[in-house]
Design an enzyme around this catalytic site. Structure first.
Site, PDB file in Angstrom:
ATOM      1  CB  SER A   1      -0.887  -0.005   1.234  1.00 32.03           C
ATOM      2  OG  SER A   1      -0.068   0.155   2.377  1.00 32.03           O
ATOM      3  CB  CYS A   2       3.796   2.243   1.560  1.00 33.47           C
ATOM      4  SG  CYS A   2       2.733   2.304   3.011  1.00 33.47           S
ATOM      5  CG  LEU A   3       7.828   0.593  -0.967  1.00 33.35           C
ATOM      6  CD1 LEU A   3       9.042  -0.256  -1.326  1.00 33.35           C
ATOM      7  CD2 LEU A   3       8.268   1.789  -0.174  1.00 33.35           C
TER       8      LEU A   3
END
Ligand SMILES: NC(=O)c1ccc[n+]([C@@H]2O[C@H](COP(=O)([O-])OP(=O)(O)OC[C@H]3O[C@@H](n4cnc5c(N)ncnc54)[C@H](O)[C@@H]3O)[C@@H](O)[C@H]2O)c1
Length: 429
Positions: free
Chosen positions: A265-267
């Protein structure tokens, strides 16, 4: 301290349990009533090792963690930590609608509060968001001056899914971006017993630290994948090269696992958002664009290897082991397995998937004609080719794959041992 946490996702729930375990009184607020009801019963809406046991203890026994969808409960607290999702728009830019909604609601409630209250941004927000969006919104909806009656700070979260609570409780560093010193001091008060170095700065720099961290981690992975693609052509094992360079303290050993690429969900979303923001400000971030391009190519590469081995994929039985973006989580957001399965289905392959924890999330996004295996041996039985896309421990037994064609996207198997037992291919080794 009495803390309200807005958003009960991976970050909000971990933050709530983390601060409850430090003895704070925590109220978690989410607009999703199903999540709130689960938490009230001590059930975790996300899967993370050990999270549910702690949650149940704080909710039922110690009574210092409660869940609600009622923003008025903020009035019982001194500090609100915003942990709502900040997904991507279709052009890659950050979608701030959850942030706007939560800030407006907090502002309205704070219009009734007489004491000082601190609002802390823990969600990942593009540099400039606090200054240009959050502060004006809070002032508009509370009728109060930020920096006086309302304090504001940016305290980005760096926890890692798969070991969320552990990394929350033992952060490498704490970043405190403060608009007013009192807000910074209150964040310091709840952070100093984590024993991590603390960097105090302004709100916009703190926002950027989070993006620079994720951009660097993504770059490390695309770098080692590029090395892997070169090494493979030269008959060199990139994992030995990675080990060789890792002893240089300037490089380090983490995030040098070549494979099918980064997800989660981030990078991917944060690199995309940073690219979009850079362009908006007149800068073309070539390195970051290459980082994403290399990453996307790795997922395609695994399908190309399958085609090279099997010829046309029409009606070929292919098993995909691992759907979560990494082991020990049920999170499939931007997991490489999802586009890989979609590409295989488009080519007419008959797909069976397996994952120890992510199946119920995957059912919501995978095509209807995909089959779900309950156990690994069943899932690979009769299959023409097995793809390993998440390195769960239970996939690491080379003996499982005797006589099979295996394409390993995560170096889950020992290539030497695997080659003795099966037709083994590494994605870039
Ligand atoms: N997941 C990670 O590993 C991680 C790590 C560090 C930072 N972050 C950042 O933290 C933020 C949250 O990530 P996440 O993975 O926990 O997201 P998530 O999607 O798991 O959870 C977000 C939660 O916010 C709730 N929500 C949305 N709008 C709301 C509103 N207006 N009021 C109350 N609740 C609302 C949703 O219902 C959901 O439960 C994001 O900005 C993310 O980039 C995530």
């Amino acid at each position: 301290m009495r803390i309200s946490i807005i958003g009960a996702g991976y970050v909000g729930l971990t933050t709530a349990i983390g601060f409850a375990s430090k003895g704070h009184r925590v109220i978690i607020i989410d607009t999703d009533n199903d999540k709130v009801n689960l938490i009230r019963r001590g059930k975790s809406p996300v899967w993370e090792e050990g999270l549910e046991v702690k949650l149940l203890d704080f909710v039922s026994n110690q009574g210092n963690l409660e869940a609600t969808s009622d923003y008025q409960k903020i009035l019982d607290t001194e500090m609100s930590l915003i942990c709502v999702g900040t997904p991507s728009n279709s052009d890659g830019s950050i979608n701030l609608s959850n942030i706007e909604d939560s800030v407006k609601k907090i502002g309205k409630v704070l219009s009734k509060k007489t004491d000082y209250h601190v609002v802390v941004m823990r969600s990942t927000i593009i540099p400039g968001t606090t200054k240009h969006l959050i502060i004006p919104l809070l002032e508009e909806h509370s009728g109060k001056k930020v920096g006086e009656a309302i304090g504001i700070a940016v305290n980005p979260e760096f926890m890692q899914e798969g070991k969320a609570l552990q990394t929350f409780l033992k952060p490498d560093r704490v970043i405190i971006g403060e608009y007013d010193q009192r807000a910074g001091n209150m964040v310091l008060e709840i952070s100093q017993d984590f024993g991590a170095p603390i960097v105090r700065t302004d709100v916009t720099t703190a926002e950027m630290v989070k993006y620079a961290s994720n951009a660097f981690l993504a770059t490390k992975i695309s770098f080692i994948n590029e090395m892997g693609n070169i090494c493979q052509r030269l008959g060199i094992d990139v994992y030995t090269v990675a080990r060789g360079i890792s002893y240089d303290y300037r490089i380090g050993e983490r995030f040098l696992n070549a494979g099918v690429g980064f997800g989660g969900s981030c990078l991917p979303k944060d690199v995309r958002a940073l690219i979009a923001s850079s362009k908006k400000h007149g800068y073309q971030p070539q390195l970051l664009e290459s980082v994403l391009a290399i990453n996307e190519a790795q997922a395609k590469k695994i399908v190309e290897i399958a085609e090279r081995k099997l010829g046309s994929l029409l009606n070929k039985k292919i098993t995909v082991l691992g759907l979560a973006f990494k082991p020990n989580t049920d999170d499939i957001r931007n997991a490489p397995a999802i586009p890989v399965v979609n590409m295989l289905v488009e080519k007419g392959a008959l797909i069976t998937v397996h994952d120890p924890k992510a199946i119920s999330n995957a059912r919501q996004v995978l095509p209807e004609n995909v089959s779900f295996g309950n156990r690994v041996p069943e899932a690979i039985n009769g299959s023409d080719c097995v793809l390993i896309l998440t390195e769960w421990d239970e996939y690491r037994d080379e003996g499982l794959y005797q006589g099979k064609t295996v394409i390993d996207g995560r170096r889950a198997l020992d290539p030497q041992k695997a080659r003795e037992l099966c037709d083994y291919h590494g994605i870039c080794w």
